[in-house]
Design an enzyme around this catalytic site. Structure first.
Site, PDB file in Angstrom:
ATOM      1  N   ILE A 298      14.455  -8.831 -18.642  1.00  0.00           N
ATOM      2  CA  ILE A 298      14.688  -7.625 -19.425  1.00  0.00           C
ATOM      3  C   ILE A 298      16.042  -7.752 -20.114  1.00  0.00           C
ATOM      4  O   ILE A 298      16.959  -8.370 -19.577  1.00  0.00           O
ATOM      5  CB  ILE A 298      14.641  -6.372 -18.519  1.00  0.00           C
ATOM      6  CG1 ILE A 298      14.222  -5.136 -19.311  1.00  0.00           C
ATOM      7  CG2 ILE A 298      15.937  -6.149 -17.774  1.00  0.00           C
ATOM      8  CD1 ILE A 298      12.742  -4.934 -19.366  1.00  0.00           C
TER       9      ILE A 298
ATOM     10  N   GLY B  76      15.697 -11.307  -6.586  1.00  0.00           N
ATOM     11  CA  GLY B  76      16.937 -11.794  -5.989  1.00  0.00           C
ATOM     12  C   GLY B  76      17.699 -10.753  -5.209  1.00  0.00           C
ATOM     13  O   GLY B  76      18.872 -10.967  -4.863  1.00  0.00           O
TER      14      GLY B  76
ATOM     15  N   CYS C 234       0.843  -1.196   0.000  1.00  0.00           N
ATOM     16  CA  CYS C 234       0.000   0.000   0.000  1.00  0.00           C
ATOM     17  C   CYS C 234       0.877   1.244   0.000  1.00  0.00           C
ATOM     18  O   CYS C 234       2.093   1.178  -0.074  1.00  0.00           O
ATOM     19  CB  CYS C 234      -0.893   0.018   1.243  1.00  0.00           C
ATOM     20  SG  CYS C 234      -1.854  -1.486   1.486  1.00  0.00           S
TER      21      CYS C 234
ATOM     22  N   LEU D 268      -3.228  -1.758  -2.115  1.00  0.00           N
ATOM     23  CA  LEU D 268      -3.085  -2.768  -3.150  1.00  0.00           C
ATOM     24  C   LEU D 268      -3.441  -4.086  -2.483  1.00  0.00           C
ATOM     25  O   LEU D 268      -2.701  -4.584  -1.635  1.00  0.00           O
ATOM     26  CB  LEU D 268      -1.656  -2.803  -3.701  1.00  0.00           C
ATOM     27  CG  LEU D 268      -1.338  -3.854  -4.766  1.00  0.00           C
ATOM     28  CD1 LEU D 268      -2.175  -3.628  -6.011  1.00  0.00           C
ATOM     29  CD2 LEU D 268       0.153  -3.845  -5.105  1.00  0.00           C
TER      30      LEU D 268
ATOM     31  N   ASP E 269      -3.165  -9.034   7.606  1.00  0.00           N
ATOM     32  CA  ASP E 269      -1.924  -9.012   8.382  1.00  0.00           C
ATOM     33  C   ASP E 269      -1.756  -7.694   9.127  1.00  0.00           C
ATOM     34  O   ASP E 269      -1.076  -7.631  10.159  1.00  0.00           O
ATOM     35  CB  ASP E 269      -0.717  -9.274   7.480  1.00  0.00           C
ATOM     36  CG  ASP E 269      -0.551  -8.239   6.380  1.00  0.00           C
ATOM     37  OD1 ASP E 269      -1.564  -7.684   5.920  1.00  0.00           O
ATOM     38  OD2 ASP E 269       0.589  -7.978   5.960  1.00  0.00           O
TER      39      ASP E 269
ATOM     40  N   ILE F 284      -3.724  -7.676  -1.425  1.00  0.00           N
ATOM     41  CA  ILE F 284      -2.956  -8.905  -1.605  1.00  0.00           C
ATOM     42  C   ILE F 284      -3.496 -10.011  -0.696  1.00  0.00           C
ATOM     43  O   ILE F 284      -3.717 -11.134  -1.121  1.00  0.00           O
ATOM     44  CB  ILE F 284      -1.455  -8.680  -1.288  1.00  0.00           C
ATOM     45  CG1 ILE F 284      -0.887  -7.526  -2.116  1.00  0.00           C
ATOM     46  CG2 ILE F 284      -0.667  -9.961  -1.498  1.00  0.00           C
ATOM     47  CD1 ILE F 284      -0.738  -7.808  -3.573  1.00  0.00           C
TER      48      ILE F 284
ATOM     49  N   GLY G  56       3.116  -2.785   3.188  1.00  0.00           N
ATOM     50  CA  GLY G  56       4.011  -3.925   3.232  1.00  0.00           C
ATOM     51  C   GLY G  56       3.296  -5.224   3.472  1.00  0.00           C
ATOM     52  O   GLY G  56       2.085  -5.347   3.259  1.00  0.00           O
ATOM     53  N   GLU G  57       4.055  -6.222   3.920  1.00  0.00           N
ATOM     54  CA  GLU G  57       3.517  -7.534   4.236  1.00  0.00           C
ATOM     55  C   GLU G  57       4.180  -8.060   5.504  1.00  0.00           C
ATOM     56  O   GLU G  57       5.414  -7.978   5.643  1.00  0.00           O
ATOM     57  CB  GLU G  57       3.779  -8.541   3.101  1.00  0.00           C
ATOM     58  CG  GLU G  57       3.172  -8.173   1.767  1.00  0.00           C
ATOM     59  CD  GLU G  57       1.655  -8.287   1.729  1.00  0.00           C
ATOM     60  OE1 GLU G  57       1.079  -8.812   2.706  1.00  0.00           O
ATOM     61  OE2 GLU G  57       1.055  -7.861   0.729  1.00  0.00           O
TER      62      GLU G  57
END
Length: 632
Positions: free
Chosen positions: A295, A368, A2, A58, A107, A60, A83-84
């Site tokens: 990419i 990564g 968010c 957003l 969460d 999720i 965040g999460e």
């Protein structure tokens, strides 16, 4: 994922709800699915502190019920989060056992209940990436918290009893009360490092909350506290095989927890060790094909698509590619607006396009990021060890060698050539650790800045790198460089790049290598397991040897490099000149026009590779035009 924004007034003055709505609208790209703005308390006396919290969501997790702001049972504590929290289910069970009642499956809701139990120490229990604002209406106290590595941004400003906070600069700048005055110390840091380190920002009035910190603001004032540090000692006594097995287990678990989602999920794939290992583990943890996104460039020296395809084919991925051409410059003004302050890591271009491509197919993507900073994947890690051996050579011989290498450097020096790398090594090898780190990572040298600056106000007043390395003397050369990366390079450059590039396209990006349990384990391993001779990321390569094609594993590190040097001598020459040689640029009074012209001309004549120097100036000018010339 968010965006958050809000204002707290400790003198009890009215905060227009529409103002915080405007702050949220400015960052609606971070959360296109929902908006929540709440005034607390709804009816307040003229003297008591009040808050307005805002959120753009957003969706999720708990798509249907996770509307923010969220509160505890009696509505006395409210929070918004970006965040999460990966361990929210475990925390929820623990909190429910203590009598806390939940109204959603989000969460975010665990934050208010955890705060009730632990107070300002609540962030210690959170496993995830997060930027949190919490308002305790009983104690009239605001708490801001940022995750351990700084994946999620928190900006704030204070003036006359009022505090503003937000996920991006656009949110704070939506209030005309926030002044757009340049912090010249921040500008000097930008000229060196292509980005501005916390707590500075390019604006005098706005500050960044550093990673792993909590800010507390109440009637008595503001204080910042650090709640976590990555420790490199005491070293763990463990065999190499045992260490590799534990790395594999921890990385697998880090990937597993980041697959929790109620929306489509995929992965960025460069074909390097880190992203390839993540994709391989994802393929083993989910039944459907992994959606992968890569990419590339039309210049073969910078193109890694062939390596990404090998991994995608091996694991039967649903693979997508995009090739970047010089016309990519078209997105630069938009990038400047999204970053909100000067930011000149040119790999933001492919990151921006990669996020755009990925968002067409998924809402969450694993990456990564963090593998190099944990397992010693950069040239300066090897250089740091070599430098401290080099310093045992008599200084007269070192000076002679440095002059010889510099003399051998060809006039059209390519920064990626062996001689260019050797020359950069020599320039930093004899210096103390912070000066060495600065010499190897910075763009403009002190001498070149002195020749360029026309405004004497542009200077750093605090040696922040010296402060970072001051507490690292007990570490060997490799671990000291790794600790410097975690404190400086990650939160200053890499993480802001990925956060802004992905959130500009409403895409959530997750980083298994920045799992704090994995990084804590690896940090306490002997540095010889991370960098073995000249082999970077030795232990990681051992741990995932059966997952990554050998040709991908042992090729030279390429990174997300962009061919801006040739671009600036070719298709983008005029675009560059129109910006940094213009009367508009010169009239800002920051730089000596003749010195800027010399840098431009020397690059055109291939006297020197000034691609990154010119990019720094170009992105600065684009920021000026977006935020200082047009202030709406």
């Amino acid at each position: 994922m968010c965006g958050i924004a809000g204002i707290v007034d400790f003198d009890g003055r009215d905060i227009p709800r529409a103002l915080v709505q405007s702050m949220c609208t400015a960052i609606c790209h971070r959360g296109p699915d929902d908006e929540g703005v709440l005034q607390i308390p709804e009816a307040a006396s003229s003297s008591e502190p009040r808050a307005v919290l805002g959120n753009r969501r957003l969706s999720i997790i708990d798509i249907a019920g996770g509307h923010q702001p969220l509160s505890n049972e009696d509505g006395s504590i409210w929070t918004v989060q970006n965040g999460e929290i990966y361990n929210f289910q475990e925390l929820r069970e623990r909190l429910e056992a203590k009598g806390h009642r939940f109204s959603t499956r989000s969460d975010t809701e665990i934050i208010v209940h955890l705060y009730e139990e632990m107070g300002e120490q609540f962030a210690r229990e959170l496993d995830g990436m997060f930027a949190i604002a919490l308002w305790d209406d009983r104690k009239k106290k605001l708490v801001l918290a940022r995750d351990r590595f700084g994946k999620k941004p928190v900006l704030y400003a204070e003036a006359a009893g009022r505090l503003w906070f937000g996920s991006e600069f656009q949110a704070l700048l939506a209030d005309p009360a926030i002044k757009r005055e340049i912090d010249y110390e921040a500008l000097d840091e930008y000229m060196s490092f292509m980005s501005v380190p916390a707590p500075l920002t390019i604006y005098q009035q706005i500050r960044k909350l550093p990673p792993a910190h909590v800010l507390v603001r109440d009637k008595s004032g503001t204080r910042l506290e650090r709640y976590w540090s990555l420790e490199y000692t005491p070293k763990t006594r463990i065999s190499e095989d045992e260490a590799a097995a534990e790395v594999r287990r921890l990385l697998t678990e880090a990937v597993r927890k980041r697959l929790i989602s109620e929306v489509p999920l995929g992965a960025f794939l460069s074909g390097g060790v880190d992203s390839s290992a993540v994709v391989a583990l994802m393929a083993g943890l989910q039944s459907s094909p992994v959606k992968t996104f890569s990419i590339g460039f039309d210049d073969p020296r910078f193109n890694e698509l062939v390596y990404a395809r090998k991994v995608a084919e091996r694991y039967g991925c649903e693979h997508h590619e995009f090739e970047v051409h010089p016309k990519a410059i078209e997105i630069l003004p938009a990038m400047a607006r999204h970053y909100g302050e000067p930011y000149a890591d040119s790999s933001a271009i492919p990151s921006f396009y990669l996020a755009q491509l990925t968002r067409k197919h998924v809402t969450v993507a694993l990456n990564g990021d963090g593998g190099d900073e944990a397992f010693a994947g950069y040239g300066w890690h090897y250089g740091g060890r070599l430098a401290e051996r080099w310093q045992m050579v008599p200084s007269s011989l070192r000076s002679l060698a440095e002059r010889a290498v510099t003399a051998l450097l060809p006039a059209s020096a390519d920064r990626r050539s062996t001689l260019s790398r050797a020359a950069r090594f020599m320039k930093g090898a004899s210096r103390p650790r912070p000066d060495r780190y600065r010499a190897w990572l910075s763009v403009y040298t002190p001498d070149l800045k002195a020749a360029l600056y026309a405004n004497p106000a542009i200077r750093s007043r605090t040696d922040r790198l010296a402060e970072v390395f001051a507490g690292l003397n007990y570490l060997d050369a490799v671990d000291a460089m790794l600790a410097g990366d975690v404190a400086w390079y990650l939160p200053t450059d890499l993480l802001p790049k990925m956060d802004i590039a992905t959130m500009a396209h409403s895409l959530e990006s997750r980083s298994p290598f920045l799992d704090w349990r994995l990084t804590e384990f690896v940090a306490k391993l002997p540095s010889g397991m991370k960098l073995r001779g000249g082999t970077s990321k030795y232990l990681l390569k051992k741990a995932v040897a059966d997952l990554v094609p050998a040709g991908n594993m042992h090729r030279p590190k390429q990174g997300f490099a962009v061919p801006i040097g040739p671009w600036f001598r070719g298709e983008l020459k005029d675009y560059l000149a129109d910006h940094i040689l213009s009367d508009r640029f010169n009239a800002r009074g920051l730089f000596t026009p003749a010195a800027v012209r010399r840098v431009f001309d020397d690059h055109q004549r291939e006297v020197h590779d000034y691609a990154h120097h010119l990019w720094v100036l170009l992105m600065l000018e684009l920021w000026f035009r977006s935020f200082m010339d047009a202030k709406s």
